[in-house]
Design an enzyme around this catalytic site. Structure first.
Site, PDB file in Angstrom:
ATOM      1  N   ASN A   9       0.868  -1.183   0.000  1.00  0.00           N
ATOM      2  CA  ASN A   9       0.000   0.000   0.000  1.00  0.00           C
ATOM      3  C   ASN A   9       0.905   1.233   0.000  1.00  0.00           C
ATOM      4  O   ASN A   9       1.517   1.541   1.016  1.00  0.00           O
ATOM      5  CB  ASN A   9      -0.882  -0.034   1.257  1.00  0.00           C
ATOM      6  CG  ASN A   9      -1.680   1.236   1.453  1.00  0.00           C
ATOM      7  OD1 ASN A   9      -1.789   2.069   0.552  1.00  0.00           O
ATOM      8  ND2 ASN A   9      -2.245   1.393   2.641  1.00  0.00           N
ATOM      9  N   LYS A  11      -0.017   4.241  -0.197  1.00  0.00           N
ATOM     10  CA  LYS A  11      -0.692   5.395   0.421  1.00  0.00           C
ATOM     11  C   LYS A  11      -0.531   6.625  -0.483  1.00  0.00           C
ATOM     12  O   LYS A  11      -0.515   6.474  -1.701  1.00  0.00           O
ATOM     13  CB  LYS A  11      -0.156   5.633   1.839  1.00  0.00           C
ATOM     14  CG  LYS A  11      -0.151   4.365   2.690  1.00  0.00           C
ATOM     15  CD  LYS A  11       0.098   4.631   4.135  1.00  0.00           C
ATOM     16  CE  LYS A  11       0.254   3.319   4.881  1.00  0.00           C
ATOM     17  NZ  LYS A  11       0.279   3.476   6.318  1.00  0.00           N
ATOM     18  N   HIS A  90      -9.291   0.704   5.445  1.00  0.00           N
ATOM     19  CA  HIS A  90      -7.987   0.932   6.083  1.00  0.00           C
ATOM     20  C   HIS A  90      -8.188   1.854   7.284  1.00  0.00           C
ATOM     21  O   HIS A  90      -9.015   2.768   7.244  1.00  0.00           O
ATOM     22  CB  HIS A  90      -7.011   1.562   5.070  1.00  0.00           C
ATOM     23  CG  HIS A  90      -5.603   1.586   5.562  1.00  0.00           C
ATOM     24  ND1 HIS A  90      -5.158   2.501   6.488  1.00  0.00           N
ATOM     25  CD2 HIS A  90      -4.542   0.793   5.278  1.00  0.00           C
ATOM     26  CE1 HIS A  90      -3.875   2.270   6.743  1.00  0.00           C
ATOM     27  NE2 HIS A  90      -3.478   1.236   6.027  1.00  0.00           N
ATOM     28  N   GLU A  92      -6.593   4.268   8.323  1.00  0.00           N
ATOM     29  CA  GLU A  92      -6.412   5.701   8.036  1.00  0.00           C
ATOM     30  C   GLU A  92      -7.687   6.282   7.420  1.00  0.00           C
ATOM     31  O   GLU A  92      -8.016   7.447   7.653  1.00  0.00           O
ATOM     32  CB  GLU A  92      -5.187   5.904   7.133  1.00  0.00           C
ATOM     33  CG  GLU A  92      -3.900   5.670   7.926  1.00  0.00           C
ATOM     34  CD  GLU A  92      -2.696   5.272   7.096  1.00  0.00           C
ATOM     35  OE1 GLU A  92      -2.740   5.360   5.854  1.00  0.00           O
ATOM     36  OE2 GLU A  92      -1.688   4.853   7.705  1.00  0.00           O
ATOM     37  N   GLU A 160      -4.833  -5.453  10.808  1.00  0.00           N
ATOM     38  CA  GLU A 160      -3.850  -4.388  10.977  1.00  0.00           C
ATOM     39  C   GLU A 160      -4.105  -3.665  12.298  1.00  0.00           C
ATOM     40  O   GLU A 160      -4.958  -2.763  12.358  1.00  0.00           O
ATOM     41  CB  GLU A 160      -3.955  -3.387   9.826  1.00  0.00           C
ATOM     42  CG  GLU A 160      -3.686  -3.983   8.467  1.00  0.00           C
ATOM     43  CD  GLU A 160      -3.135  -2.939   7.501  1.00  0.00           C
ATOM     44  OE1 GLU A 160      -2.069  -3.181   6.954  1.00  0.00           O
ATOM     45  OE2 GLU A 160      -3.767  -1.884   7.340  1.00  0.00           O
ATOM     46  N   GLY A 166       2.876   1.914  10.754  1.00  0.00           N
ATOM     47  CA  GLY A 166       3.832   3.010  10.595  1.00  0.00           C
ATOM     48  C   GLY A 166       4.580   3.380  11.855  1.00  0.00           C
ATOM     49  O   GLY A 166       5.234   4.420  11.908  1.00  0.00           O
ATOM     50  N   SER A 206       3.894  -2.483  10.233  1.00  0.00           N
ATOM     51  CA  SER A 206       5.353  -2.473  10.428  1.00  0.00           C
ATOM     52  C   SER A 206       6.036  -3.778  10.015  1.00  0.00           C
ATOM     53  O   SER A 206       7.015  -4.198  10.642  1.00  0.00           O
ATOM     54  CB  SER A 206       5.697  -2.105  11.877  1.00  0.00           C
ATOM     55  OG  SER A 206       5.258  -0.785  12.167  1.00  0.00           O
TER      56      SER A 206
HETATM   57  C1  PEP Z   1      -0.541  -0.074   6.212  1.00  0.00           C
HETATM   58  O1  PEP Z   1      -0.677   1.141   6.090  1.00  0.00           O
HETATM   59  O2  PEP Z   1      -1.414  -0.840   5.781  1.00  0.00           O
HETATM   60  C2  PEP Z   1       0.663  -0.554   6.864  1.00  0.00           C
HETATM   61  C3  PEP Z   1       0.676  -1.801   7.259  1.00  0.00           C
HETATM   62  O3  PEP Z   1       1.666   0.337   7.034  1.00  0.00           O
HETATM   63  P1  PEP Z   1       3.152   0.019   7.593  1.00  0.00           P
HETATM   64  O4  PEP Z   1       3.615  -1.241   6.931  1.00  0.00           O
HETATM   65  O5  PEP Z   1       3.962   1.221   7.175  1.00  0.00           O
HETATM   66  O6  PEP Z   1       3.036  -0.126   9.053  1.00  0.00           O
END
Ligand code: PEP
Length: 246
Positions: A9, A11, A90, A92, A160, A166, A206
């Protein structure tokens, strides 16, 4: 492990120059696991011309196929641009745009109508985890975000934890195992074993080359949804390699 999927992703990152990363990913993308990149919508059409073995997806869609929704993109448009997947729900989007489970169910349905596979994201906040509500939250999100006609072909679930996205913080493998086993059991309860066992369950939050192998060894983890470490092929290819080797 069943059908494996490594999904990136991007973003709100990347202009045309970033598509060179797709060339550098081709080797890893032919190792068995399916590889998907979800770039910004502006890059989807161009990405599909360079994608090769890599699938291309959107990061969100509107529940309607068309209409007066300035700035939004429909699943039909994503499909037309060459996408085969779309991420919905997601954290976000849930946080920045106040998206409730009912809207995510509608977006999931719109994705299916357009012929896209929906990647439905669920996950608890740190406060919810600390107060022992993780499985309640995941169970509620799963029940409310998934229309009844879910199948292994039209839907992928991504667990997630919001606090792991992040941040560099990752749940223990036991914590991931608990949630993934719970998600599988919840899907069996709602949709029956055949459907539930066909739905791919991704972990996201992460994921890096340094932790990918141990995460992919966890039961009921069929792959990963990767944010930051998907932007550069030099970071993402080792994660795909770890999934291929798992
Ligand atoms: C995500 O935004 O779906 C995600 C898992 O981000 P990150 O890998 O940067 O934690």
């Amino acid at each position: 492990m069943r059908r494996k999927l490594a999904a990136g992703n991007w973003k709100m990152n990347g202009t045309t120059a970033a598509l060179a990363e797709l060339d550098a990913l081709q080797g890893a993308a032919t190792g068995g696991a399916e590889v998907l990149i979800c770039p910004p919508a502006t890059l989807i059409a161009a990405a599909t011309t360079k994608a090769g073995a890599i699938a291309v997806g959107g990061q969100d869609c509107h529940p309607d196929a068309s209409g007066a929704h300035t700035g939004d993109i429909s699943a039909t448009m994503l499909k037309d641009a060459g996408a085969t997947y779309v991420i919905v729900g997601h954290s976000e989007r849930r946080a920045d745009h106040g998206e409730p489970d009912t809207l995510i169910a509608a977006k999931t349905h719109a994705a299916w109508q357009a012929g896209l596979t929906a990647i439905v994201c669920v996950g608890e906040t740190l406060e919810q985890r600390d107060s022992g509500k993780t499985l309640d939250v995941i169970g509620t999100q799963l029940a409310a975000s998934l229309p009844d006609t879910v199948t292994g072909a039209n839907t992928v679930i991504a667990y997630e934890p919001v606090w792991a996205i992040g941040t560099g913080k990752v749940p223990t493998t036991d914590q991931i195992a608990d949630v993934h086993a719970f998600m599988r059991a919840t899907l069996v309860h709602h949709f029956g074993a055949d459907t539930a066992n066909a739905i791919r369950l991704l972990y996201g939050g992460s994921v890096k080359a340094s932790n990918a192998t141990e995460i992919f060894a966890v039961g009921d983890v069929d792959g990963a949804l990767v944010g930051g470490a998907s932007l550069k092929a030099t970071d993402f290819a080792p994660i795909v390699d770890a999934l291929n080797a798992s």
